[in-house]
Design an enzyme around this catalytic site. Structure first.
Site, PDB file in Angstrom:
ATOM      1  N   HIS A 137       0.839  -1.204   0.000  1.00  0.00           N
ATOM      2  CA  HIS A 137       0.000   0.000   0.000  1.00  0.00           C
ATOM      3  C   HIS A 137       0.868   1.244   0.000  1.00  0.00           C
ATOM      4  CE1 HIS A 137       0.687  -1.408   4.117  1.00  0.00           C
ATOM      5  NE2 HIS A 137       0.785  -0.133   4.455  1.00  0.00           N
ATOM      6  N   HIS A 150       0.969   5.202   1.260  1.00  0.00           N
ATOM      7  CA  HIS A 150       0.403   6.199   2.168  1.00  0.00           C
ATOM      8  C   HIS A 150       0.480   7.565   1.486  1.00  0.00           C
ATOM      9  CE1 HIS A 150       0.878   3.752   5.989  1.00  0.00           C
ATOM     10  NE2 HIS A 150       1.776   3.133   5.246  1.00  0.00           N
TER      11      HIS A 150
HETATM   12  P1  AMP Z   1       2.163  -0.043   7.200  1.00  0.00           P
HETATM   13  O1  AMP Z   1       2.735  -0.038   8.588  1.00  0.00           O
HETATM   14  O2  AMP Z   1       2.977   0.726   6.198  1.00  0.00           O
HETATM   15  O3  AMP Z   1       1.881  -1.473   6.786  1.00  0.00           O
HETATM   16  O4  AMP Z   1       0.814   0.733   7.268  1.00  0.00           O
HETATM   17  C1  AMP Z   1      -0.394   0.165   7.641  1.00  0.00           C
HETATM   18  C2  AMP Z   1      -1.349   1.301   7.877  1.00  0.00           C
HETATM   19  O5  AMP Z   1      -2.642   0.762   7.956  1.00  0.00           O
HETATM   20  C3  AMP Z   1      -1.091   2.053   9.180  1.00  0.00           C
HETATM   21  O6  AMP Z   1      -0.902   3.426   8.878  1.00  0.00           O
HETATM   22  C4  AMP Z   1      -2.343   1.801   9.998  1.00  0.00           C
HETATM   23  O7  AMP Z   1      -2.725   2.934  10.727  1.00  0.00           O
HETATM   24  C5  AMP Z   1      -3.358   1.464   8.932  1.00  0.00           C
HETATM   25  N1  AMP Z   1      -4.446   0.576   9.318  1.00  0.00           N
HETATM   26  C6  AMP Z   1      -4.393  -0.534  10.092  1.00  0.00           C
HETATM   27  N2  AMP Z   1      -5.597  -1.129  10.148  1.00  0.00           N
HETATM   28  C7  AMP Z   1      -6.432  -0.379   9.385  1.00  0.00           C
HETATM   29  C8  AMP Z   1      -7.810  -0.464   9.037  1.00  0.00           C
HETATM   30  N3  AMP Z   1      -8.597  -1.445   9.487  1.00  0.00           N
HETATM   31  N4  AMP Z   1      -8.329   0.488   8.229  1.00  0.00           N
HETATM   32  C9  AMP Z   1      -7.558   1.504   7.778  1.00  0.00           C
HETATM   33  N5  AMP Z   1      -6.248   1.628   8.059  1.00  0.00           N
HETATM   34  C10 AMP Z   1      -5.694   0.710   8.852  1.00  0.00           C
END
Ligand code: AMP
Length: 137
Positions: free
Chosen positions: A102, A104
């Site tokens: 993903h 950001h």
């Molecule tokens: P990463 O650490 O780069 O894998 O980012 C994962 C992101 O997903 C983090 O910024 C979390 O805050 C976000 N996140 C985790 N669970 C959810 C969810 N259910 N819906 C939306 N964002 C989420």
């Protein structure tokens, strides 16, 4: 490593968990981060099952980055963002917490980012920001 189809984003893609969506087509989904590092923090994910950027099919990567740009433009317009941080973490060693690739999009300065994936945001505020972004797409 084999793709884990029980990860949170895979569940969101299958409709098993809710998400505050701002954009969706047959290949990509964009939705609000629930632990935002700044107001308007949005995630863009390809629908194809890949854990990291390195695992992602190049054609899917090419298409996804086009949507990343589209959503970035909407965030800029909707929130009058003066700058947007594009962040992509590949691998737990980089800090990746959800094993589905993903991107950001964080309307902020790199110097002002909140902590990563720590504090739940205010759901109503996030929903209101999502409506603004959707309207600008
Ligand atoms: P990463 O650490 O780069 O894998 O980012 C994962 C992101 O997903 C983090 O910024 C979390 O805050 C976000 N996140 C985790 N669970 C959810 C969810 N259910 N819906 C939306 N964002 C989420």
């Amino acid at each position: 490593m084999a793709y884990d189809d029980q990860n949170i984003f895979a569940k969101i893609l299958r409709g098993e968990l809710p998400a505050i969506k701002v954009y969706e087509d047959d290949q990509v989904l964009a939705f609000m981060d629930i632990m935002p590092q700044a107001d308007g923090h949005t995630l863009v994910i390809p629908k194809s099952p890949a854990e990291t950027l390195m695992d992602l099919d190049p054609k899917a990567a090419t298409y996804t980055i086009q949507i990343v740009q589209k959503v970035a433009k909407a965030i800029e317009k909707a929130l009058d963002a003066k700058g947007i941080v594009l962040m992509q973490l590949s691998g737990a060693a980089a800090g990746q917490t959800v094993p589905h690739v993903h991107f950001h999009l964080i309307p902020s300065s790199v110097h002002d980012l909140g902590k990563h994936a720590v504090q739940m945001g205010d759901q109503e505020k996030i929903k209101a920001l999502a409506e603004k972004i959707k309207a600008a797409l």
